[in-house]
Structure formats: C-alpha cells, structure tokens
Write a protein that holds these residues in place. Structure first.
Motif, PDB file in Angstrom:
ATOM      1  N   UNK A  61      -2.073  -0.319  -3.766  1.00  0.00           N
ATOM      2  CA  UNK A  61      -1.536   0.302  -2.552  1.00  0.00           C
ATOM      3  C   UNK A  61      -0.506  -0.618  -1.925  1.00  0.00           C
ATOM      4  N   UNK A  62       0.635  -0.044  -1.548  1.00  0.00           N
ATOM      5  CA  UNK A  62       1.639  -0.788  -0.789  1.00  0.00           C
ATOM      6  C   UNK A  62       1.670  -0.210   0.619  1.00  0.00           C
ATOM      7  N   UNK A  63       1.372  -1.055   1.594  1.00  0.00           N
ATOM      8  CA  UNK A  63       1.411  -0.661   2.997  1.00  0.00           C
ATOM      9  C   UNK A  63       2.815  -0.967   3.523  1.00  0.00           C
ATOM     10  N   UNK A  64       3.606   0.069   3.701  1.00  0.00           N
ATOM     11  CA  UNK A  64       4.999  -0.077   4.132  1.00  0.00           C
ATOM     12  C   UNK A  64       5.045  -0.106   5.658  1.00  0.00           C
ATOM     13  N   UNK A  65       5.476  -1.228   6.221  1.00  0.00           N
ATOM     14  CA  UNK A  65       5.449  -1.414   7.678  1.00  0.00           C
ATOM     15  C   UNK A  65       6.762  -1.058   8.368  1.00  0.00           C
ATOM     16  N   UNK A  66       7.869  -1.113   7.633  1.00  0.00           N
ATOM     17  CA  UNK A  66       9.177  -0.891   8.249  1.00  0.00           C
ATOM     18  C   UNK A  66      10.019   0.050   7.381  1.00  0.00           C
ATOM     19  N   UNK A  67      10.974   0.712   8.020  1.00  0.00           N
ATOM     20  CA  UNK A  67      11.934   1.518   7.271  1.00  0.00           C
ATOM     21  C   UNK A  67      11.657   3.001   7.235  1.00  0.00           C
ATOM     22  N   UNK A  86       2.639   8.095  -8.433  1.00  0.00           N
ATOM     23  CA  UNK A  86       2.217   7.614  -7.123  1.00  0.00           C
ATOM     24  C   UNK A  86       2.424   8.715  -6.090  1.00  0.00           C
ATOM     25  N   UNK A  87       1.730   8.573  -4.982  1.00  0.00           N
ATOM     26  CA  UNK A  87       1.963   9.453  -3.837  1.00  0.00           C
ATOM     27  C   UNK A  87       1.859   8.603  -2.577  1.00  0.00           C
ATOM     28  N   UNK A  88       2.261   9.169  -1.461  1.00  0.00           N
ATOM     29  CA  UNK A  88       2.249   8.401  -0.217  1.00  0.00           C
ATOM     30  C   UNK A  88       1.785   9.272   0.937  1.00  0.00           C
ATOM     31  N   UNK A  89       1.288   8.616   1.968  1.00  0.00           N
ATOM     32  CA  UNK A  89       1.080   9.271   3.249  1.00  0.00           C
ATOM     33  C   UNK A  89       1.890   8.515   4.285  1.00  0.00           C
ATOM     34  N   UNK A  90       2.712   9.246   5.001  1.00  0.00           N
ATOM     35  CA  UNK A  90       3.528   8.626   6.036  1.00  0.00           C
ATOM     36  C   UNK A  90       2.646   8.168   7.193  1.00  0.00           C
ATOM     37  N   UNK A  91       3.151   7.246   7.990  1.00  0.00           N
ATOM     38  CA  UNK A  91       2.413   6.760   9.143  1.00  0.00           C
ATOM     39  C   UNK A  91       3.335   6.055  10.121  1.00  0.00           C
ATOM     40  N   UNK A  92       2.970   6.108  11.378  1.00  0.00           N
ATOM     41  CA  UNK A  92       3.779   5.453  12.404  1.00  0.00           C
ATOM     42  C   UNK A  92       2.898   5.085  13.586  1.00  0.00           C
ATOM     43  N   UNK A  93       3.155   3.911  14.146  1.00  0.00           N
ATOM     44  CA  UNK A  93       2.484   3.476  15.365  1.00  0.00           C
ATOM     45  C   UNK A  93       3.513   2.761  16.223  1.00  0.00           C
ATOM     46  N   UNK A  94       3.081   2.166  17.289  1.00  0.00           N
ATOM     47  CA  UNK A  94       4.005   1.418  18.137  1.00  0.00           C
ATOM     48  C   UNK A  94       4.481   0.128  17.477  1.00  0.00           C
ATOM     49  N   UNK A  95       3.772  -0.297  16.419  1.00  0.00           N
ATOM     50  CA  UNK A  95       4.118  -1.538  15.744  1.00  0.00           C
ATOM     51  C   UNK A  95       4.743  -1.317  14.368  1.00  0.00           C
ATOM     52  N   UNK A  96       4.433  -0.197  13.715  1.00  0.00           N
ATOM     53  CA  UNK A  96       4.875   0.023  12.339  1.00  0.00           C
ATOM     54  C   UNK A  96       5.485   1.413  12.170  1.00  0.00           C
TER      55      UNK A  96
END
Length: 214
Positions: A61-67, A86-96
C-alpha cells in the motif's frame, strides 16, 4: 478511526476485525467516543495494522499524502506500467490530500517484500507519503474518512483505466470492485522490485520471496 477532535487518529483494540464489524461499518453503524469529557456519536470506521503478527501480509500500500487525485493516478499508472494490478481510494483531510493505493497479492507474502514493493513504487513516482505494510494503522478500503474537510465522507475508488467507483453505497462499490479484482502473482511482484531496485541502490533480490501460508 477517530474524528479530528480526538486525541489520537486511531483507537487500538487487541482484537480481530470480524465480518459482522465490516457489515456494521458498511451499514453506517455508529459508536460512542468521549471527547473533552463529552460523549459523542460517530460513524463506525475500521482501520487495521495491515500485516499479520507472524510476518506476512496480502497487500502493498502506498499512502499518498500530497498531490490529490492526480498524484494517486500517477501511482496507479506506474503500477500498470510494471504489469501490476492496483486500485485506490481517494482521501482528504486538513493535513493530507491524496489517498491509498492498494497492490494486492494472490498469496500471503513476507511483510518486508510487500513493503519493499511499496517503497520502490513510491520512489519511482516521487510520492510524498508512507509505504505499507508496516506496524502502523491504516483505514480499510471503503470505510468512512472521519477527518474529511466536509465531515465524515466515504471517498470514491479509482481504477487504473480511469474509472471512478462511487462509494456512497459501499455494498454496490464492493460488488463492482470484486468484478475487477486481479491480485498479483509473486513473480510479478518480485520482478517489479528487481526492475526498480537499481533506482534505489538496493540488492536485486529481496530476501525471502517464498509465499507464506495462513
């Protein structure tokens, strides 16, 4: 997973995630959490340490924090280039702002091997984030992100062909994902590591590539 107001991002319990717990999380069951001496109700969102205590795992798993979404798609494209599904789930918070990219294997494999794959892909794509599996918590796919900017959100899945799967109904999204599911062979995983090892000045053959069994 805990909301932003909580002291810690995750609450750990020494127990196994059961099918009933997963079903409850898909059906938007809630739990009570004490924050600032007040009991509050939040959606159930499950996370795990994505490796077995005996040293094997099923997914890099690659946890993508930026971009954002573009960075996630860049990682997916890199996997496709190396013949990895591979597949991904998008995510967003105040930090990432990014998401989690999952590279599943057919067989249980040594944790170190799958982490090495994640590190190689992360290095190849110049991704800002973390490589799993490791001894750290990570939200399971199709779970609600409790720290999203607009409140609890079940972010969509993204596939390598560009298809986006709406996860608002996780049961429907799971059926769609299962129809696309193509886990990777040990040979494909080790070949990718060997191809990318030179870029990271690593030995060409990672240690212990023999599949493990549950």
């Amino acid at each position: 997973m805990n909301p932003t107001e909580a002291q810690h991002k995750y609450s750990r319990k020494n127990s196994t995630v059961t099918p009933q717990m997963l079903e409850d999380s898909f059906n938007e069951e809630t739990r009570r959490l004490k924050i600032n001496n007040n009991w509050q109700t939040f959606p159930l969102s499950l996370a795990v340490v994505p490796e077995h205590r005996n040293g094997w795992a099923m997914t890099a798993i690659i946890d993508v924090d930026e971009g954002g979404q573009e960075a996630v798609k860049h990682v997916l494209a890199c996997c496709k280039k190396h013949n990895l599904w591979a597949f991904a789930q998008l995510g967003q918070s105040n930090k990432h702002n990014g998401g989690h990219v999952y590279i599943p294997s057919i067989d249980p494999l040594p944790t170190g091997l799958l982490q090495e794959l994640a590190k190689c892909i992360k290095h190849e794509t110049e991704t800002k984030g973390e490589a799993y599996p490791c001894n750290a918590d990570l939200r399971l796919p199709l779970q609600i992100h409790l720290q999203a900017p607009d409140g609890p959100t079940r972010f969509p899945l993204v596939l390598q062909d560009g298809e986006t799967i709406n996860a608002a109904d996780p049961w429907k999204a799971l059926v769609t994902l299962k129809g696309k599911w193509t886990p990777n062979s040990t040979e494909a995983i080790t070949e990718t590591i060997n191809q990318l090892a030179d870029h990271r000045s690593l030995p060409a053959s990672p240690p212990s590539t023999t599949p493990l069994h549950k």
